[in-house]
Design an enzyme around this catalytic site. Structure first.
Site, mmCIF file in Angstrom:
data_model
loop_
_atom_site.group_PDB
_atom_site.id
_atom_site.type_symbol
_atom_site.label_atom_id
_atom_site.label_comp_id
_atom_site.label_asym_id
_atom_site.label_seq_id
_atom_site.Cartn_x
_atom_site.Cartn_y
_atom_site.Cartn_z
ATOM 1 N N VAL A 24 16.529 26.445 36.087
ATOM 2 C CA VAL A 24 16.457 27.761 36.827
ATOM 3 C C VAL A 24 15.913 28.521 37.804
ATOM 4 O O VAL A 24 16.518 29.335 38.811
ATOM 5 C CB VAL A 24 16.603 28.528 35.460
ATOM 6 C CG1 VAL A 24 16.780 30.304 35.499
ATOM 7 C CG2 VAL A 24 17.523 28.151 34.336
ATOM 8 N N ASP A 104 20.277 29.455 17.732
ATOM 9 C CA ASP A 104 21.562 30.432 17.407
ATOM 10 C C ASP A 104 20.766 32.357 17.205
ATOM 11 O O ASP A 104 21.530 32.765 17.803
ATOM 12 C CB ASP A 104 21.299 29.750 15.592
ATOM 13 C CG ASP A 104 22.771 29.312 15.722
ATOM 14 O OD1 ASP A 104 23.394 28.400 16.794
ATOM 15 O OD2 ASP A 104 22.987 28.746 14.219
ATOM 16 N N GLY A 105 19.690 32.150 16.429
ATOM 17 C CA GLY A 105 18.792 33.284 16.715
ATOM 18 C C GLY A 105 19.150 33.767 18.058
ATOM 19 O O GLY A 105 19.254 35.795 18.427
ATOM 20 N N ASP A 128 17.157 20.670 16.755
ATOM 21 C CA ASP A 128 18.020 20.561 15.482
ATOM 22 C C ASP A 128 19.370 19.798 15.839
ATOM 23 O O ASP A 128 20.394 19.066 14.837
ATOM 24 C CB ASP A 128 17.931 21.392 14.609
ATOM 25 C CG ASP A 128 16.832 22.340 14.194
ATOM 26 O OD1 ASP A 128 15.995 21.279 14.056
ATOM 27 O OD2 ASP A 128 16.233 23.491 13.905
ATOM 28 N N MET A 170 13.046 17.962 10.574
ATOM 29 C CA MET A 170 13.376 18.618 10.842
ATOM 30 C C MET A 170 15.055 18.499 10.605
ATOM 31 O O MET A 170 15.439 17.398 10.754
ATOM 32 C CB MET A 170 12.914 19.102 11.937
ATOM 33 C CG MET A 170 10.887 19.294 11.865
ATOM 34 S SD MET A 170 10.761 20.049 13.072
ATOM 35 C CE MET A 170 9.175 21.258 12.499
ATOM 36 N N ARG A 172 17.289 21.580 10.040
ATOM 37 C CA ARG A 172 17.877 22.941 8.698
ATOM 38 C C ARG A 172 18.634 22.400 8.426
ATOM 39 O O ARG A 172 18.543 21.308 7.405
ATOM 40 C CB ARG A 172 17.708 24.129 10.137
ATOM 41 C CG ARG A 172 16.156 24.970 10.519
ATOM 42 C CD ARG A 172 16.703 26.333 10.998
ATOM 43 N NE ARG A 172 17.321 26.369 12.002
ATOM 44 C CZ ARG A 172 17.885 27.092 12.946
ATOM 45 N NH1 ARG A 172 16.808 28.192 12.646
ATOM 46 N NH2 ARG A 172 18.581 27.178 13.883
ATOM 47 N N GLY A 186 17.210 1.786 10.535
ATOM 48 C CA GLY A 186 18.274 0.628 8.929
ATOM 49 C C GLY A 186 17.168 1.360 8.013
ATOM 50 O O GLY A 186 16.628 0.445 7.497
ATOM 51 N N GLU A 188 16.740 3.078 3.827
ATOM 52 C CA GLU A 188 17.830 2.176 3.170
ATOM 53 C C GLU A 188 18.451 3.205 2.256
ATOM 54 O O GLU A 188 19.364 3.494 2.011
ATOM 55 C CB GLU A 188 17.158 1.323 1.754
ATOM 56 C CG GLU A 188 15.972 0.445 2.746
ATOM 57 C CD GLU A 188 15.793 0.161 3.251
ATOM 58 O OE1 GLU A 188 14.584 0.723 3.697
ATOM 59 O OE2 GLU A 188 15.074 -1.060 4.029
HETATM 60 P P1 ADP Z 1 16.249 29.845 17.315
HETATM 61 O O1 ADP Z 1 16.850 30.688 18.044
HETATM 62 O O2 ADP Z 1 15.409 28.859 17.121
HETATM 63 O O3 ADP Z 1 17.590 30.052 15.968
HETATM 64 P P2 ADP Z 1 14.792 32.311 15.538
HETATM 65 O O4 ADP Z 1 15.975 32.550 14.434
HETATM 66 O O5 ADP Z 1 13.723 32.539 15.148
HETATM 67 O O6 ADP Z 1 15.167 30.708 16.412
HETATM 68 O O7 ADP Z 1 15.486 33.474 17.086
HETATM 69 C C1 ADP Z 1 14.847 33.791 18.299
HETATM 70 C C2 ADP Z 1 14.484 35.174 18.124
HETATM 71 O O8 ADP Z 1 15.631 35.932 19.320
HETATM 72 C C3 ADP Z 1 14.168 36.388 17.303
HETATM 73 O O9 ADP Z 1 12.080 35.874 16.684
HETATM 74 C C4 ADP Z 1 13.987 37.346 17.441
HETATM 75 O O10 ADP Z 1 13.545 37.439 18.573
HETATM 76 C C5 ADP Z 1 15.982 37.509 18.067
HETATM 77 N N1 ADP Z 1 16.522 37.400 17.549
HETATM 78 C C6 ADP Z 1 16.860 36.267 16.553
HETATM 79 N N2 ADP Z 1 18.054 36.830 15.499
HETATM 80 C C7 ADP Z 1 18.478 38.361 16.027
HETATM 81 C C8 ADP Z 1 19.544 38.875 15.603
HETATM 82 N N3 ADP Z 1 20.611 38.721 15.014
HETATM 83 N N4 ADP Z 1 19.125 40.633 17.293
HETATM 84 C C9 ADP Z 1 18.915 40.050 18.019
HETATM 85 N N5 ADP Z 1 17.645 39.231 18.146
HETATM 86 C C10 ADP Z 1 17.314 37.707 17.277
#
Ligand code: ADP
Length: 319
Positions: A24, A104-105, A128, A170, A172, A186, A188
């Site tokens: 980037v 996702d978060g 993951d 790992m 999740r 392989g 089992e």
């Molecule tokens: P990942 O990105 O690996 O899924 P997390 O679920 O811990 O990891 O999310 C990473 C960071 O993203 C969190 O610590 C938070 O700062 C931000 N985050 C997660 N969910 C939300 C949300 N619903 N709204 C705003 N920020 C979020």
């Protein structure tokens, strides 16, 4: 027109995140933009912990494990007032756009910033492989190689001592790491969220495997499905096969990224800059059938993963 672009890594670290940052930065410089790294994910974004970087700052990033601009769990970012603070810090520096590398978060955090007027793009950085819109995430291949190497070593000692080993990996809610590792080594017995075995079923399979003449028996399970120490005891008591438990835990996240992750991260990073410059916003980058694409980030978060049935069928055939 974008002039300054910030990059952050967030959530669980993944090998290859550094390669994405490098890409980037270099693609931004190539296009005449000023790149900034943000330290510690959304925490650093909120506190204005940014630094403008040059090519030389990231020259050797591709070979480094972890994330050299650090990550953080920062649940406060779910609150609007925290995000407003982050936006104010970005505006102070004149930063127009953000590349968020995470799972996702992190995608949720980016999507919420988009709704508040910030141009964002997401890159899938997680070992993951649980982001439904992309065939592979950055970090998956390195973690898989780490797991395979650990399983090979476990096999050596189990074979010497005629043991069974429960190995927890790992993933999740996603069985990709476990299934790929089971095919590669392989194993089992395999139990993943997509096809969860009961403790009794696992014990029965171990007993059968020993009756079929296996000295060593490897049982791969995805994290958070069992108490693996108690599972090992139950297997041993039912099958009379000496059984040990091993959780690979955080070693799966570390290490220098393998070539697949470096390459994937590099092409995705440059593509993200191009798409932002082309006016896209609030999207995540994917690779499908070897083609890069983007998709609305909120749609990506809601998407259900493709079934793993075909991969599981290949595991069953390969045992
Ligand atoms: P990942 O990105 O690996 O899924 P997390 O679920 O811990 O990891 O999310 C990473 C960071 O993203 C969190 O610590 C938070 O700062 C931000 N985050 C997660 N969910 C939300 C949300 N619903 N709204 C705003 N920020 C979020």
């Amino acid at each position: 027109m974008i002039k300054k672009i910030a990059i952050l890594t967030s959530g669980g670290d993944a090998p290859g995140m550094n390669s994405a940052v490098k890409s980037v930065v270099n693609a931004s410089l190539e296009k005449g933009l000023k790149p900034y790294v943000v330290y510690e994910g959304f925490l650093g974004l909120t506190n204005g912990n940014f630094k403008e970087v040059e090519k030389k700052d990231v020259k050797f990033f591709s070979t480094l494990g972890g994330t050299s601009i650090y990550s953080a769990r920062y649940p406060e970012f779910k609150e609007e007032k925290t995000r407003k603070k982050a936006i104010a810090k970005m505006q102070e520096q004149g930063i127009d756009a953000l590349v968020a590398i995470g799972g996702d978060g992190s995608y949720m955090g980016a999507a919420k910033l988009t709704k508040m007027g910030i141009k964002t793009i997401g890159l899938p950085g997680t070992i993951d492989n649980d982001i439904a819109s992309t065939d592979y995430t950055i970090g998956f291949h390195t973690a898989l190689n780490t797991i395979v190497s650990a399983l090979d070593k476990t096999r050596d000692t189990s074979e010497s001592h005629m043991r069974a080993n429960v190995v927890e990996v790992m993933g999740r809610n996603c069985g990709d790491l476990a299934i790929h590792a089971a095919i590669a080594t392989g194993a089992e017995v395999l139990s993943v969220p997509e096809r969860k075995l009961t403790e009794k079923e696992i014990s029965t399979k171990v007993k059968q495997a020993r009756e079929e003449g296996n000295r060593s028996i490897i049982i791969i399970v995805t994290e958070n499905m069992y108490d693996i120490d108690s599972l090992a005891k139950k297997i041993e008591s039912f099958s009379k096969v000496e059984t040990r438990a091993l959780s690979l835990r955080h070693i799966q996240r570390g290490g220098s990224p393998v070539a697949e992750d470096r390459t994937l991260a590099t092409i995705m990073g440059a593509f993200a800059v191009e798409r932002l410059m082309a006016g896209e916003n609030g999207v995540a980058v994917n690779i499908k059938d070897n083609k890069l694409s983007t998709k609305d980030i909120l749609e990506v978060v809601k998407m259900k993963r493709q079934s793993n049935d075909e991969l599981l069928r290949h595991y069953d055939l390969s045992k």
